[in-house]
Structures are given as C-alpha cells and as structure tokens.
Scaffold this active site. Structure first.
Site, PDB file in Angstrom:
ATOM      1  CG  ASP A 132      12.271 -17.540 106.943  1.00 22.34           C
ATOM      2  OD1 ASP A 132      11.766 -16.734 106.150  1.00 22.34           O
ATOM      3  OD2 ASP A 132      12.939 -18.521 106.574  1.00 22.34           O
ATOM      4  CG  HIS A 167      14.758 -22.606 107.354  1.00 22.12           C
ATOM      5  ND1 HIS A 167      15.211 -22.987 106.108  1.00 22.12           N
ATOM      6  CD2 HIS A 167      14.128 -21.426 107.155  1.00 22.12           C
ATOM      7  CE1 HIS A 167      14.879 -22.068 105.205  1.00 22.12           C
ATOM      8  NE2 HIS A 167      14.230 -21.103 105.813  1.00 22.12           N
ATOM      9  CD  GLU A 220      11.817 -17.308 100.192  1.00 22.17           C
ATOM     10  OE1 GLU A 220      12.971 -17.035  99.843  1.00 22.17           O
ATOM     11  OE2 GLU A 220      11.555 -18.126 101.105  1.00 22.17           O
ATOM     12  CD  GLU A 221      11.294 -20.525 103.671  1.00 24.34           C
ATOM     13  OE1 GLU A 221      12.300 -20.979 103.092  1.00 24.34           O
ATOM     14  OE2 GLU A 221      11.356 -19.718 104.611  1.00 24.34           O
ATOM     15  CG  ASP A 273      12.663 -13.665 103.600  1.00 28.09           C
ATOM     16  OD1 ASP A 273      12.385 -14.164 104.714  1.00 28.09           O
ATOM     17  OD2 ASP A 273      12.881 -14.346 102.586  1.00 28.09           O
ATOM     18  CG  HIS A 311       8.473 -15.619 102.575  1.00 25.45           C
ATOM     19  ND1 HIS A 311       8.230 -16.760 103.291  1.00 25.45           N
ATOM     20  CD2 HIS A 311       9.784 -15.319 102.784  1.00 25.45           C
ATOM     21  CE1 HIS A 311       9.342 -17.148 103.899  1.00 25.45           C
ATOM     22  NE2 HIS A 311      10.299 -16.287 103.619  1.00 25.45           N
TER      23      HIS A 311
END
Ligand SMILES: [Zn+2]
Length: 516
Positions: A346, A479, A380-381, A408, A334
C-alpha cells in the site's frame, strides 16, 4: 471478491472507504454519541446488484461474439505487452528501490519528496513528458508510542504489562509524561449506549470491534475492513461525546502477530481532540478480559506532532498519443504510504505496476493513438490532497479523459478487472479479458468505484478501472510494520503489471473511445 451478502463489489481500496463510506458512518457515530440508539444495522457498504446479463449476452461473450473494438494486430500487441510484463523485472526492481532504499513515504516527509524526485527521474529516463503537480499536504509525524497496564485484578505487586499500540494518523499527543486512566471496553456502538451516562467520563475508551477474518478468508477482505474501520475513523468523535480522555481501537486487520494497524482518524470540528491509538488484537483481548474481572488502569504515551502543511507533488508522466495527444488514459497508484512499514503493498505496488506500463510501451516501441498518463498520487492516506489538486488543475480537460485506472489493493493475484461506468463497458472489454485469460485475469466485474484517487474522475463520468486483486491476505499487512517488500510475490506483481499495461493500451489505442 464478490460481497457474500449482496453479490456486488465493494471495490474501495485500502484507504478509500475511509472518506467515502465512512463520512456517512461518522454521522452514525455522532448519532450514537448523542444518545440515539442504533438498531444494530450496519451501513450497507454496497449498492444493489446490477441486472444480470441475458443468456445470449453471456453466450456471445464466451464466444467473443459481437464486434471487437480492436483489430487482430492490436490484440496481438496486447499479448506482447502481457507476455513482456510477465517476464520483465522492472516493476519489482522499482518497488525494491521505493521500499528498501527510500522507505516509508508519509505525506510531507523527506522520503515522500525523495520518492517524487526518484519516480520523476525514472519517467524522464523513459522519454516521457514529466510534470510535477503541486499539492499542499498534511505533515504529521509519529513520535514515541508506548503503553502499559499498571493496575489490574490479580496483579503481581510491582509489575506492569506491556500494551502494543500505535498512534492513529492525525492523533494529538498525550501529555509528555503520558496519560493514566481507567479503561472501559466496548465491542460496538450498542454496548457504548448500554453504559450508564458517566461510565466513560475521565476514562480511556477502547472500541474492541473484531476484524471479520472469515469474510476476509472468503476473498472479501475489503468488506471485512470496511466493517471495522468506522471505529478507527469515528472512534474519537464518539469517545469525546461520552466524556473519554483518550480513545483506543482494536487494530483493523487480520494479523495475528501482535501488530498494531494505523490509519487516519477524525475529530469533530469544535470538539476537544483526545489522543487516539490502535492496540493490537491481542492487547484488545487482554484489556477486555481484565476489565471483565475488575478495574484496570492504563498508562500510555504518544508524542505525535502536526506540523504546518507541506508542499508536495503528484508525479505526472505522459507517453504522448500519436493521433489524439490531448486525450488521456490515466494509469496510477499512490506514492505516499504510512510510516510503520515501507508501503510495499500500500501502495508502492500500484505505483510500480503503473510505471511498468510506460516502461513496456518504451521497450516494445508502442505508441498508442492517445496519451497514456502515468500518475503517482500524493497523500492518498491523509486526505487525497493530490487527487483534489489534479481535479482542480485539469477541470477543463475532464472530457478528454478517456479512461482512468488505479491499483490500490495490493499486489496479489488479479482475477480480472473492476470497471466503474456504463454497463456496456463489460462487453466492450471482453476481447481484452480474453487476452488476460492466459494469466487468470479474465474476470470483468462492475463496481461502483475503482479507486480513491480517481474517484473524482469516475464521478464526472470517466470510465474507471482497477485490477481485481485477491484481498484475502492484504489486510494482514496493510498499514502495519509488516507492509514490506518481502510480502510481494514477483509473479503476482507481474500479473498486475500485465493487467495495467494491457488495459491502458486497449483504452489508449481503440479506434473509438471506451463507452461513457
Ligand atoms: Zn492505499
């Protein structure tokens, strides 16, 4: 990567557990908030273990017994792809550009659009057939975030203590001048229930659930994450029900450097929305300690905005098949990321190892029977809007999807391949695993799912795959502001690229499609 408890695999990616598992867990939180006592059991993230193979199956597998789906020439092509992936700097260079030059790629942001245009251009330069597939995505922007404890037991007069926090994705703002209230700390839902009915009214509620570092150290970072992320996702719902004016969660990750960890949160429809932020593990411990001594007041300010939804795109690039161009194998990651770091692990890494598959096919002049379709998924997030658009746009062509791969879970060493689908996929892939043995990626593990963006395809019976990455360290950076390019080990990134390229070719060139 195996679950220590049930020996099965939670192959949920960094973010995919969120919507998959956690919708059930939100239901639990709603129960919790409405006064139903939880008995202490956690929702088990994994299903029952699959039947172990017989001794003969295992012996045959070890000896490459049974018929290979690929000719010796095809296996040697896989070896060439593997070896080229281990030497070629393309994936690393592309990741450097995505992260250092373009930067964070939050849905709806100018950088996300820049990344779409850049990746599309790179794929066109390889000679792939490129399509931009429209998706309507959330457009949330972060703004100011700051906090300080203004009153606590033992305070030196005239002083405050800084609290490091970050808004959760989708959070509403505090008033511009900030929000001031007393703090109540609970470690879990049960402690919330043990409080008197008015204990949280008008207060800031902190969910102080600790990330299970020991589980992560055993190689099961994913389940450590799943165990904590429910508080991030469902915290606002439970907090509103308890009468809180704001909600904080302890960061869901293993980092020890006072780094807050963002991610999407949820509000209940038709209920008030309260500001929601993550505090660092250190600040959660501090608040817990001080509130255990007496009243504590926190002042904090968040100024995020939810702008109107934006138009964005999945980038699709087809390397056309020679015999069955209508049959496709998806290789994907993604393209969007959170905004605190630059989205290297990520999921810039997942995008570039997928780009590398097409690049190597071009460099080595390989044209498989079926189409290899690169997809860079959008958003995606924040809700997987790109994946939903793909499922809607390609609904009539699902039967022609021969396989789908998504990376991912970062870019650390892949021990092998997760596969979701028919049990015989494991035996079928054995010759591919033997090719990957040279880079230590020979393990084949059955899993319920293989990636959030391809979960719709998996659910429709498309054989689905993911590199089985080492997740011991992933959640230290994921994140957070530390998800940056320097976290990438070039050798491990290349191993992931090798897994993607070899597997994509194997699926796209086998005489018969993968079992489904
Ligand atoms: Zn991700």
């Amino acid at each position: 990567m195996l679950c220590a408890k049930c020996r099965s695999v939670g192959v949920l990616t960094s973010c995919m557990e969120f919507r998959k598992r956690y919708k059930q867990l939100i239901a639990l939180a709603v129960f919790a908030a409405s006064g139903v006592l939880l008995s202490g059991q956690n929702a088990q993230p994994n299903g029952p273990p699959s039947t172990p193979p017989s001794i003969m199956d295992r012996l045959n597998a070890m000896m490459a017994g049974g018929k290979s789906a690929w000719t010796p020439e095809q296996l040697s092509t896989m070896e060439r792809l593997r070896d080229a992936a281990m030497k070629d700097p393309y994936a690393l260079d592309e990741l450097r550009h995505l992260t250092d030059n373009i930067g964070p790629r939050l849905s709806g942001s100018p950088q996300a659009q820049q990344a779409v245009d850049y990746v599309a251009g790179e794929m066109r330069a390889l000679g792939a057939e490129v399509t931009l597939e429209k998706a309507t995505v959330p457009h949330w922007v972060r703004g100011v975030e700051k906090g300080e404890i203004v009153s606590w037991p033992g305070q030196t007069p005239g002083t405050t203590q800084k609290v490091v926090l970050t808004a959760l994705g989708g959070s509403v703002a505090t008033p511009p001048e900030g929000l001031l209230a007393g703090v109540v700390v609970v470690d879990n839902w049960q402690q919330l229930h043990a409080l008197t009915p008015d204990a949280v009214k008008g207060k800031i509620l902190l969910f102080n659930h600790k990330f299970d570092k020991e589980l992560a150290a055993q190689g099961d970072g994913l389940n450590a994450y799943v165990g904590g992320v429910v508080y991030r996702g469902a915290g606002p719902i439970a907090a509103v029900a308890a009468g809180a004016v704001a909600v904080l969660v302890r960061s869901v990750g293993g980092a020890d450097f006072r780094l807050p960890h963002t991610g999407m949160t949820e509000y209940a429809p038709d209920e008030p929305k309260i500001p929601a932020a993550a505090v660092t593990a250190e600040d959660a411990d501090l608040l817990k300690d001080l509130t255990s001594q007496g009243p504590v007041k926190l002042h904090f300010t968040l100024t995020p905005q939810t702008l109107p939804d934006a138009s964005s795109y999945n980038v699709i690039a087809d390397w056309k098949g020679t015999e069955h161009p209508e049959q496709v194998v998806v290789v994907s990651g993604h393209l969007d990321s959170w905004d605190l770091g630059t989205g290297a692990i990520d999921d810039g890494a997942g995008v570039v190892v997928s780009m590398q598959t097409l690049h190597l096919l071009k460099e080595l002049g390989i044209h498989p029977r079926r189409t290899v379709r690169f997809v860079a998924w959008m958003s995606e997030e924040e809700g997987s809007e790109g994946a939903a658009a793909y499922m809607a746009d390609h609904n009539s062509a699902i039967a022609n999807h021969i396989g789908a791969i998504e990376s991912d879970l970062g870019a650390d060493h892949p021990a092998g391949i997760y596969y979701a689908g028919k049990g015989e996929l494991g035996q079928w892939l054995r010759p591919v695993a033997q090719v990957l043995d040279a880079i230590g990626a020979e393990t084949l593990v059955s899993a319920p799912e293989a990636g959030e963006d391809i979960a719709g395809l998996t659910a429709k019976g498309v054989p689905s795959f993911a590199p089985a990455q080492d997740s011991r360290f992933y959640f230290n950076y994921h994140h957070t502001a530390a998800d940056t390019f320097d976290k990438i080990d070039p050798k491990h990134l290349n191993e992931n690229a090798a897994v993607m390229a070899v597997l994509a070719y194997a699926l796209a060139d086998s005489p018969e499609p993968a079992p489904r």
